[in-house]
Design an enzyme around this catalytic site. Sequence first.
Site, PDB file in Angstrom:
ATOM      1  N   THR A   1    -114.637 -21.077  45.421  1.00 32.52           N
ATOM      2  CA  THR A   1    -114.435 -19.780  44.776  1.00 32.52           C
ATOM      3  C   THR A   1    -115.324 -19.583  43.556  1.00 32.52           C
ATOM      4  OG1 THR A   1    -112.136 -19.748  45.536  1.00 32.52           O
ATOM      5  CG2 THR A   1    -112.714 -18.250  43.750  1.00 32.52           C
TER       6      THR A   1
ATOM      7  N   ILE B   1    -105.218 -16.056  44.269  1.00 35.84           N
ATOM      8  CA  ILE B   1    -104.409 -17.229  43.927  1.00 35.84           C
ATOM      9  C   ILE B   1    -103.203 -16.828  43.093  1.00 35.84           C
ATOM     10  CG2 ILE B   1    -104.406 -19.464  42.760  1.00 35.84           C
ATOM     11  CD1 ILE B   1    -107.410 -19.662  43.428  1.00 35.84           C
TER      12      ILE B   1
ATOM     13  N   ASP C   1    -103.507  -8.276  34.395  1.00 37.14           N
ATOM     14  CA  ASP C   1    -104.814  -8.202  35.043  1.00 37.14           C
ATOM     15  C   ASP C   1    -105.395  -6.836  34.716  1.00 37.14           C
ATOM     16  OD1 ASP C   1    -106.979  -7.898  36.939  1.00 37.14           O
ATOM     17  OD2 ASP C   1    -106.139  -9.601  38.015  1.00 37.14           O
TER      18      ASP C   1
ATOM     19  N   ALA D   1    -107.122 -23.199  37.009  1.00 37.01           N
ATOM     20  CA  ALA D   1    -108.235 -22.257  37.194  1.00 37.01           C
ATOM     21  C   ALA D   1    -109.553 -22.880  36.763  1.00 37.01           C
ATOM     22  CB  ALA D   1    -107.955 -20.968  36.429  1.00 37.01           C
ATOM     23  N   ARG D   2    -109.838 -22.864  35.471  1.00 38.75           N
ATOM     24  CA  ARG D   2    -111.067 -23.415  34.923  1.00 38.75           C
ATOM     25  C   ARG D   2    -110.797 -23.977  33.540  1.00 38.75           C
ATOM     26  NH1 ARG D   2    -112.852 -23.819  39.170  1.00 38.75           N
ATOM     27  NH2 ARG D   2    -114.778 -22.992  40.092  1.00 38.75           N
TER      28      ARG D   2
ATOM     29  N   GLU E   1    -115.268 -32.514  32.375  1.00 33.20           N
ATOM     30  CA  GLU E   1    -114.782 -33.227  33.558  1.00 33.20           C
ATOM     31  C   GLU E   1    -115.762 -34.325  33.949  1.00 33.20           C
ATOM     32  OE1 GLU E   1    -113.721 -30.505  36.697  1.00 33.20           O
ATOM     33  OE2 GLU E   1    -112.135 -29.584  35.503  1.00 33.20           O
TER      34      GLU E   1
ATOM     35  N   HIS F   1    -108.632 -32.271  39.058  1.00 34.59           N
ATOM     36  CA  HIS F   1    -109.249 -31.116  39.723  1.00 34.59           C
ATOM     37  C   HIS F   1    -108.983 -31.147  41.232  1.00 34.59           C
ATOM     38  CE1 HIS F   1    -112.684 -28.000  39.122  1.00 34.59           C
ATOM     39  NE2 HIS F   1    -111.877 -27.617  40.098  1.00 34.59           N
ATOM     40  N   LEU F   2    -107.698 -31.056  41.573  1.00 39.08           N
ATOM     41  CA  LEU F   2    -107.271 -31.167  42.970  1.00 39.08           C
ATOM     42  C   LEU F   2    -106.953 -29.831  43.620  1.00 39.08           C
ATOM     43  CD1 LEU F   2    -104.813 -34.220  42.682  1.00 39.08           C
ATOM     44  CD2 LEU F   2    -107.225 -34.242  43.332  1.00 39.08           C
ATOM     45  N   GLY F   3    -107.252 -28.719  42.939  1.00 32.70           N
ATOM     46  CA  GLY F   3    -106.853 -27.411  43.454  1.00 32.70           C
ATOM     47  C   GLY F   3    -107.246 -27.158  44.892  1.00 32.70           C
ATOM     48  N   ALA F   4    -108.458 -27.536  45.253  1.00 36.61           N
ATOM     49  CA  ALA F   4    -108.938 -27.318  46.623  1.00 36.61           C
ATOM     50  C   ALA F   4    -108.928 -28.590  47.448  1.00 36.61           C
ATOM     51  CB  ALA F   4    -110.350 -26.737  46.585  1.00 36.61           C
TER      52      ALA F   4
END
Length: 321
Positions: free
Chosen positions: A78, A156, A175, A235-236, A265, A283-286
Amino acid sequence: MSLQINSVLIADDIEQECVDILQNNGIKVTVQTKQTKEQLLVSLPQHDAVIVRSATKITADLLNASAGKLKLVGRAGTGVDNIDVPAATQNKVLVMNTPQANSRSAAELTCTLILSLARHVPQAAASLRNGKWARKDYMGEEVYGRTLAVLGLGRIGSEVAVRLQAFGMRVVGYDPIVTKEQAAAKNIELLSLEEIWPQADYITVHVPLIKQTENLINKETLAKCKKGVRIVNVARGGIVNEVDLVESLNAGHAKGAAFDVFEQEPPTYRELIEHPAVISTPHLGASTIDAQLRVASEIAENIVQLNKGTVLGVLNAKEIL
């Protein structure tokens, strides 16, 4: 500008599915991962397209050096913060991503972390592994009836909202490009940030890291939050100010936090990841089998479709095509 992609460099590790789809459609594929900038300066101009994940940085220098040859940068995922999109546009290089492929996995991890914060799951598991039976030390709370604030109501954030509404959470959201009617259709109450801070029991961020969102949660905004707030960032890194959050935790204002992404990271700020009230994951989101297969196949299929004249997932198509 020709849109025909005949050769692709895969610069980061990706599932074999990506290679197979490209090759089965007559596209030459070269897999060269973990290249230095100097190596990329040589290899990029030899290909029509490059596919990256999050490790390889496609900088302005690389894009300028590849001008006239490189036509496409494909991000199997993404976020495109590792790609200089303005420089790509200036050099007439398309930037393509796969925003839907890992949304479900990232949303599920977010929900996992929120529930783990509520019930102290990692801490209790570690305690038991160390031979303790400390039930009273890990008294949790139900999320039912609590207020969850979702900052960023894209794919998400919206999926997180739907899942945690099933647990009985009240969901409010922020948002700037979503209307109250669009939010209400998802049973989300759209509020301003100033309205959200004092109401939220849990805050989860799902926005890109840009100038407007850097340090979005900081000392000042944390002070406006109710005592006992918990913060989640899948997210970031950089959206939540790590130092300010640790100070809030130490002061007893924030009650807990969960981070999957970090300003650096691997993370270097040990006070955050070693804090007893913080759950940290690398960083396991994906990082699910399902998401990895989807991003690999989707980026390859989008390139194949581009050769057939169909533009999918291209972020700067309006500026170039």
